[in-house]
Design a protein around this motif. Structure first.
Motif, mmCIF file in Angstrom:
data_model
loop_
_atom_site.group_PDB
_atom_site.id
_atom_site.type_symbol
_atom_site.label_atom_id
_atom_site.label_comp_id
_atom_site.label_asym_id
_atom_site.label_seq_id
_atom_site.Cartn_x
_atom_site.Cartn_y
_atom_site.Cartn_z
ATOM 1 N N ALA A 164 0.836 -1.211 0.000
ATOM 2 C CA ALA A 164 0.000 0.000 0.000
ATOM 3 C C ALA A 164 0.866 1.253 0.000
ATOM 4 O O ALA A 164 0.623 2.198 -0.760
ATOM 5 C CB ALA A 164 -0.913 -0.005 1.224
ATOM 6 N N VAL A 165 1.884 1.253 0.838
ATOM 7 C CA VAL A 165 2.757 2.430 0.932
ATOM 8 C C VAL A 165 3.477 2.661 -0.401
ATOM 9 O O VAL A 165 3.568 3.788 -0.892
ATOM 10 C CB VAL A 165 3.772 2.249 2.092
ATOM 11 C CG1 VAL A 165 4.858 3.307 2.051
ATOM 12 C CG2 VAL A 165 3.033 2.279 3.434
ATOM 13 N N MET A 166 3.939 1.561 -1.015
ATOM 14 C CA MET A 166 4.632 1.669 -2.299
ATOM 15 C C MET A 166 3.716 2.290 -3.359
ATOM 16 O O MET A 166 4.097 3.243 -4.063
ATOM 17 C CB MET A 166 5.093 0.281 -2.753
ATOM 18 C CG MET A 166 5.613 0.242 -4.180
ATOM 19 S SD MET A 166 5.947 -1.448 -4.736
ATOM 20 C CE MET A 166 4.291 -2.035 -5.125
ATOM 21 N N GLU A 206 -9.375 -15.854 8.318
ATOM 22 C CA GLU A 206 -9.541 -14.581 9.027
ATOM 23 C C GLU A 206 -8.303 -13.677 8.951
ATOM 24 O O GLU A 206 -8.420 -12.497 8.594
ATOM 25 C CB GLU A 206 -9.960 -14.881 10.475
ATOM 26 C CG GLU A 206 -10.590 -13.723 11.203
ATOM 27 C CD GLU A 206 -9.552 -12.743 11.721
ATOM 28 O OE1 GLU A 206 -9.817 -11.536 11.660
ATOM 29 O OE2 GLU A 206 -8.448 -13.195 12.149
ATOM 30 N N PRO A 207 -7.106 -14.200 9.227
ATOM 31 C CA PRO A 207 -5.936 -13.300 9.153
ATOM 32 C C PRO A 207 -5.679 -12.776 7.744
ATOM 33 O O PRO A 207 -5.119 -11.682 7.581
ATOM 34 C CB PRO A 207 -4.768 -14.178 9.618
ATOM 35 C CG PRO A 207 -5.259 -15.564 9.703
ATOM 36 C CD PRO A 207 -6.750 -15.545 9.710
ATOM 37 N N LEU A 208 -6.095 -13.538 6.751
ATOM 38 C CA LEU A 208 -5.898 -13.075 5.376
ATOM 39 C C LEU A 208 -6.861 -11.926 5.073
ATOM 40 O O LEU A 208 -6.482 -10.922 4.461
ATOM 41 C CB LEU A 208 -6.073 -14.240 4.395
ATOM 42 C CG LEU A 208 -5.027 -15.351 4.603
ATOM 43 C CD1 LEU A 208 -5.386 -16.609 3.820
ATOM 44 C CD2 LEU A 208 -3.636 -14.864 4.196
ATOM 45 N N HIS A 209 -8.093 -12.064 5.532
ATOM 46 C CA HIS A 209 -9.044 -10.956 5.374
ATOM 47 C C HIS A 209 -8.550 -9.729 6.134
ATOM 48 O O HIS A 209 -8.638 -8.601 5.645
ATOM 49 C CB HIS A 209 -10.435 -11.358 5.872
ATOM 50 C CG HIS A 209 -11.101 -12.385 4.995
ATOM 51 N ND1 HIS A 209 -11.242 -12.203 3.638
ATOM 52 C CD2 HIS A 209 -11.640 -13.603 5.269
ATOM 53 C CE1 HIS A 209 -11.840 -13.268 3.112
ATOM 54 N NE2 HIS A 209 -12.083 -14.136 4.085
ATOM 55 N N ALA A 210 -8.013 -9.976 7.333
ATOM 56 C CA ALA A 210 -7.515 -8.854 8.140
ATOM 57 C C ALA A 210 -6.363 -8.153 7.418
ATOM 58 O O ALA A 210 -6.256 -6.922 7.431
ATOM 59 C CB ALA A 210 -7.069 -9.355 9.511
ATOM 60 N N GLY A 211 -5.502 -8.931 6.782
ATOM 61 C CA GLY A 211 -4.381 -8.353 6.036
ATOM 62 C C GLY A 211 -4.870 -7.499 4.880
ATOM 63 O O GLY A 211 -4.384 -6.381 4.661
ATOM 64 N N MET A 212 -5.851 -8.012 4.153
ATOM 65 C CA MET A 212 -6.398 -7.247 3.028
ATOM 66 C C MET A 212 -6.998 -5.930 3.524
ATOM 67 O O MET A 212 -6.867 -4.893 2.874
ATOM 68 C CB MET A 212 -7.475 -8.071 2.295
ATOM 69 C CG MET A 212 -6.979 -9.372 1.675
ATOM 70 S SD MET A 212 -5.755 -9.171 0.363
ATOM 71 C CE MET A 212 -6.728 -8.468 -0.950
ATOM 72 N N ALA A 213 -7.652 -6.000 4.691
ATOM 73 C CA ALA A 213 -8.225 -4.773 5.269
ATOM 74 C C ALA A 213 -7.106 -3.808 5.646
ATOM 75 O O ALA A 213 -7.239 -2.590 5.515
ATOM 76 C CB ALA A 213 -9.082 -5.113 6.487
ATOM 77 N N ARG A 214 -5.983 -4.357 6.094
ATOM 78 C CA ARG A 214 -4.825 -3.518 6.437
ATOM 79 C C ARG A 214 -4.325 -2.762 5.198
ATOM 80 O O ARG A 214 -3.889 -1.620 5.281
ATOM 81 C CB ARG A 214 -3.729 -4.378 7.042
ATOM 82 C CG ARG A 214 -2.540 -3.624 7.581
ATOM 83 C CD ARG A 214 -2.660 -3.269 9.057
ATOM 84 N NE ARG A 214 -2.339 -4.413 9.901
ATOM 85 C CZ ARG A 214 -1.122 -4.673 10.386
ATOM 86 N NH1 ARG A 214 -0.124 -3.865 10.124
ATOM 87 N NH2 ARG A 214 -0.922 -5.719 11.139
ATOM 88 N N PHE A 215 -4.404 -3.441 4.042
ATOM 89 C CA PHE A 215 -4.007 -2.756 2.805
ATOM 90 C C PHE A 215 -4.853 -1.503 2.615
ATOM 91 O O PHE A 215 -4.325 -0.419 2.367
ATOM 92 C CB PHE A 215 -4.178 -3.675 1.586
ATOM 93 C CG PHE A 215 -3.986 -2.947 0.278
ATOM 94 C CD1 PHE A 215 -2.721 -2.783 -0.279
ATOM 95 C CD2 PHE A 215 -5.064 -2.379 -0.398
ATOM 96 C CE1 PHE A 215 -2.530 -2.084 -1.464
ATOM 97 C CE2 PHE A 215 -4.889 -1.672 -1.588
ATOM 98 C CZ PHE A 215 -3.623 -1.529 -2.117
ATOM 99 N N GLU A 216 -6.162 -1.671 2.718
ATOM 100 C CA GLU A 216 -7.047 -0.530 2.451
ATOM 101 C C GLU A 216 -6.767 0.614 3.419
ATOM 102 O O GLU A 216 -6.657 1.773 3.015
ATOM 103 C CB GLU A 216 -8.512 -0.955 2.542
ATOM 104 C CG GLU A 216 -8.915 -1.785 1.339
ATOM 105 C CD GLU A 216 -10.242 -2.504 1.529
ATOM 106 O OE1 GLU A 216 -11.203 -1.860 1.971
ATOM 107 O OE2 GLU A 216 -10.297 -3.720 1.236
#
Ligand code: AMP
Ligand code: MG
Length: 538
Positions: free
Chosen positions: A271-273, A354-364
């Motif tokens: 996301a930062v990139m 669940e952790p994969l969904h959480a990671g995707m949410a972290r991207f947003e």
């Protein structure tokens, strides 16, 4: 003397292809194949990055030695190098493409510098590998100049990226059909030495996953966390000395929370990139999952481009002209989609989704934050507040409609007199005189609205210019500038490369006398190959 110390963890700790040689093949159960660079006729150093040489503790006189060109042209190995090509797959233009792998990139080894940092050295264009399929394993000078210059330009712009140590001409010709029109021609070849802490891509995980090889997938995930995310690894109490060490400890699986945090960090870094790409007007052009770094570094500079006139729909890649999947404004969505492919690939190594969904949410979340911070800095605001989204959207619509130059506009915005806004600082940003006349009133009203906002919620006047100039580069690697350096190099004059590299080393500084490098794209370059759109031919 080229004194480099190597600690080649990738080939030491992960399973390799037992079969030697570069015969093209499908490679199962292995993450790499050992393969040596194919020697070239007459390696000659064309350019190098002094900063990267310093990073690797290579003195300048060594860089200029014959030995250096031999090693970084692929004709000789330094003791400790264990060359290999990585095996990976990928989604290309949205479709699963199966095994791809390093078709022409050969990693030489992981060197440890005097500060204890790990830097992997990789030659691009060093000859065929088992993953070269029907291609020749070589790279042409023009695309190598582009990769060399852009890697370093991006670094100096503050964008996470792989680096480039050297650009070596091979003294050999390579056949390429640059326009895909069935009329190939011979072009000079070159080898770039790329440098990064890791060249692991999303596609490295996707390939074993696609083959149901979950054991291999697990090993790669654990290896990546240990080597490339040491701060996560140490969190579970393993001393970092054990990371570089060896032994059975290394093969132990890392626990679920560490894996979850790892994926979230990959999402965050990506996301930062991409937020940086949006800030500086960079369009990657081929955001296939095999071109996505696990460290969130910009990697694989092919048909990339820079925004001249602001256009969220622009793609530099001729292969992408139809669907515009990789257009400027869509890059955040593509990054998200690519992370989704990575998530699906690594899912078997996670107990739950669940952790994969959480990671995707972290991207947003991370993208919105980073993009917001960047935009606030670009506009000289302390932070974006309510109502600012509309201000930014109105600006984007205006820049696009008026066909204004993105880089020139934002740089000029710092010179706006907030007490008395006027359109005068923006004259240079227009490509089209009729558009300027037509949209000047709209620009004026946006500037008034902005000035009012910046006066009340902005930074103090001195801070404002400083913050804006640190977020809005004066110099970017405009497509036509790179092409001019390429044209000169093709005629035997490498000075254009050196000069451009030097300009790009200080992209936020004024650099008196070099204003020409900050000029908008000249009319002749509007539709010229290399200056507007590019093919993947490289
Ligand atoms: P790219 O579009 O450059 O990311 O390349 C996609 C795949 O094709 C990767 O596996 C590359 O290593 C491979 N490839 C691209 N060009 C060549 C070439 N000239 N020789 C061998 N492999 C290549
Ligand atoms: Mg690639």
């Amino acid at each position: 003397m080229l004194n480099l110390r190597f600690d080649n963890t990738f080939v030491r700790e992960l399973p390799g292809d037992p079969q030697p040689g570069n015969r093209r093949r499908q490679v199962h159960g292995a993450l790499f194949s050992r393969v040596e660079p194919t020697p070239v006729a007459a390696p000659r150093l064309v350019a190098h990055s002094p900063e990267v040489a310093a990073l690797l503790d290579i003195p300048e006189d060594t860089v200029r030695s014959r030995r250096f060109a031999e090693v970084f042209g692929g004709n000789a190995l330094v003791e400790g190098m264990q060359p290999y090509a990585a095996n990976y797959g990928g989604h290309q233009f949205g479709n699963w493409a199966g095994q791809l792998g390093d078709g022409r990139a050969i990693s030489l080894g992981e060197t440890i510098n005097s500060r204890g940092e790990r830097w992997e050295l990789q030659l691009k264009g060093a000859g065929a590998t088992p993953y070269a399929r029907s291609a020749d394993g070589r790279a042409v000078l023009r695309s190598s100049i582009r990769e060399f210059l852009c890697s370093e330009a991006m670094f100096h712009l503050g964008v996470p990226t792989t680096r480039a140590l050297s650009l070596v001409a091979t003294g050999e010709l390579v056949e390429r059909d640059m326009f895909y029109d069935g009329r190939p021609r011979m072009e000079p070849g070159a080898v770039v030495c790329r440098v990064a802490p890791s060249f692991i891509r999303f596609g490295n995980f996707e390939l074993p996953a696609s083959r149901g090889d979950h054991g291999l997938l697990d090993r790669l995930i654990d290896f990546t966390i240990r080597r490339d995310f040491p701060e996560l690894d140490s969190r579970r109490g393993l001393p970092s000395s054990a990371i570089a060490g060896g032994g059975n400890d290394r093969l132990r699986g890392v626990d679920g929370t560490v894996r979850a945090e790892w994926f979230a960090q990959v999402c965050e870094r990506t996301a930062v990139m991409v937020a940086h790409w949006m800030r500086v007007g960079f369009v990657h052009g081929v955001m296939n999952t095999d071109n996505m770094s696990i460290l969130g570094l910009t990697i694989d500079y092919g048909p990339y481009g820079w925004i001249d006139n602001f256009d969220l729909d622009w793609t530099p890649n001729t292969t992408d002209a139809g669907s515009r999947r990789y257009r400027f404004g869509y890059q955040p969505q593509v990054a998200h989609w690519n992370l989704g492919r990575l998530a699906s690939a690594i899912a078997p190594s996670f107990g739950s989704l669940e952790p994969l969904h959480a990671g995707m949410a972290r991207f947003e979340k991370a993208f919105i934050e980073a993009d917001g911070r960047n935009m606030a800095a670009k506009l000289g605001l302390a932070a974006l507040g309510p109502g600012d989204e509309a201000l930014v959207e109105a600006l984007h619509a205006l820049l696009a409609a008026a066909q204004m130059d993105m880089t020139i506009f934002f740089r000029a915005l710092a010179r706006l007199d907030l007490a008395n806004p006027a359109t005068t600082p923006f004259g240079e940003a227009f490509y089209d005189e009729a558009k300027r006349r037509e949209l000047e009133p709209a620009l004026m009203s946006w500037l008034r609205r902005y000035a009012e906002r910046a006066r009340c919620g902005g930074l103090a006047p001195e801070r404002r210019v400083q913050a804006m100039n640190a977020a809005n580069p004066k110099y970017v690697l405009r497509n036509y500038l790179a092409q001019q350096a390429i044209d000169r190099a093709a005629e035997g004059d490498p000075e254009g490369i050196h000069e451009l590299l030097d300009v790009m080393r200080r992209p936020y500084d004024e650099q008196p006398g070099r204003e020409a490098f900050a000029a908008r794209r000249p009319e002749w370059a509007r539709d010229r190959a290399g200056c507007s759109m590019l093919s993947c031919s490289s």
